[in-house]
Design a protein around this motif. Structure first.
Motif, PDB file in Angstrom:
ATOM      1  N   THR A  45      47.527  45.267  35.727  1.00  0.00           N
ATOM      2  CA  THR A  45      48.983  45.377  35.735  1.00  0.00           C
ATOM      3  C   THR A  45      49.570  44.528  34.614  1.00  0.00           C
ATOM      4  O   THR A  45      48.912  43.602  34.113  1.00  0.00           O
ATOM      5  N   VAL A  46      50.785  44.833  34.235  1.00  0.00           N
ATOM      6  CA  VAL A  46      51.455  44.067  33.196  1.00  0.00           C
ATOM      7  C   VAL A  46      51.620  42.620  33.644  1.00  0.00           C
ATOM      8  O   VAL A  46      51.389  41.693  32.865  1.00  0.00           O
ATOM      9  N   SER A  47      51.970  42.413  34.895  1.00  0.00           N
ATOM     10  CA  SER A  47      52.164  41.040  35.378  1.00  0.00           C
ATOM     11  C   SER A  47      50.850  40.259  35.351  1.00  0.00           C
ATOM     12  O   SER A  47      50.829  39.082  34.985  1.00  0.00           O
ATOM     13  N   LYS A  48      49.744  40.901  35.704  1.00  0.00           N
ATOM     14  CA  LYS A  48      48.438  40.217  35.670  1.00  0.00           C
ATOM     15  C   LYS A  48      48.047  39.925  34.225  1.00  0.00           C
ATOM     16  O   LYS A  48      47.508  38.857  33.922  1.00  0.00           O
ATOM     17  N   LEU A  49      48.322  40.853  33.316  1.00  0.00           N
ATOM     18  CA  LEU A  49      48.035  40.630  31.902  1.00  0.00           C
ATOM     19  C   LEU A  49      48.829  39.433  31.385  1.00  0.00           C
ATOM     20  O   LEU A  49      48.301  38.605  30.637  1.00  0.00           O
ATOM     21  N   MET A  50      50.069  39.298  31.817  1.00  0.00           N
ATOM     22  CA  MET A  50      50.896  38.162  31.406  1.00  0.00           C
ATOM     23  C   MET A  50      50.332  36.853  31.956  1.00  0.00           C
ATOM     24  O   MET A  50      50.302  35.844  31.248  1.00  0.00           O
ATOM     25  N   GLU A  51      49.849  36.873  33.194  1.00  0.00           N
ATOM     26  CA  GLU A  51      49.227  35.679  33.779  1.00  0.00           C
ATOM     27  C   GLU A  51      47.973  35.288  33.003  1.00  0.00           C
ATOM     28  O   GLU A  51      47.749  34.106  32.718  1.00  0.00           O
ATOM     29  N   ILE A  52      47.151  36.282  32.680  1.00  0.00           N
ATOM     30  CA  ILE A  52      45.917  36.029  31.922  1.00  0.00           C
ATOM     31  C   ILE A  52      46.247  35.445  30.561  1.00  0.00           C
ATOM     32  O   ILE A  52      45.601  34.493  30.104  1.00  0.00           O
TER      33      ILE A  52
END
Length: 76
Positions: A45-52
């Motif tokens: 997800t975009v949010s998980k990519l941002m967290e990573i």
């Protein structure tokens, strides 16, 4: 998401000498769950990519555009 993104996440993590376990802990997930992300076994997800990107201390744009050959130029 493009397969290259998953590969880039792994390559960036390795170049920064971070373990899967460390990144997984920072993301509050299991190492095996994080491993699935790096292998591209799950949709990112975009949010998980941002967290990573925050854990890896790079921009999301950098993850998309990363090219390991820029660091290891093999011209003989």
């Amino acid at each position: 998401m493009n397969r290259k993104v998953y590969e880039n996440i792994r390559k960036i993590r390795e170049l920064k000498n971070l373990t899967r376990e460390y990144v997984a802990a920072e993301l509050k997930m299991s190492p095996s769950g994080y491993g699935k992300i790096e292998r591209g076994d799950v949709d990112l997800t975009v949010s998980k990519l941002m967290e990573i990107s925050k854990v890896l201390d790079v921009s999301t744009e950098f993850i998309f555009k990363f090219d390991v050959s820029l660091f290891f130029n093999d011209t003989k």
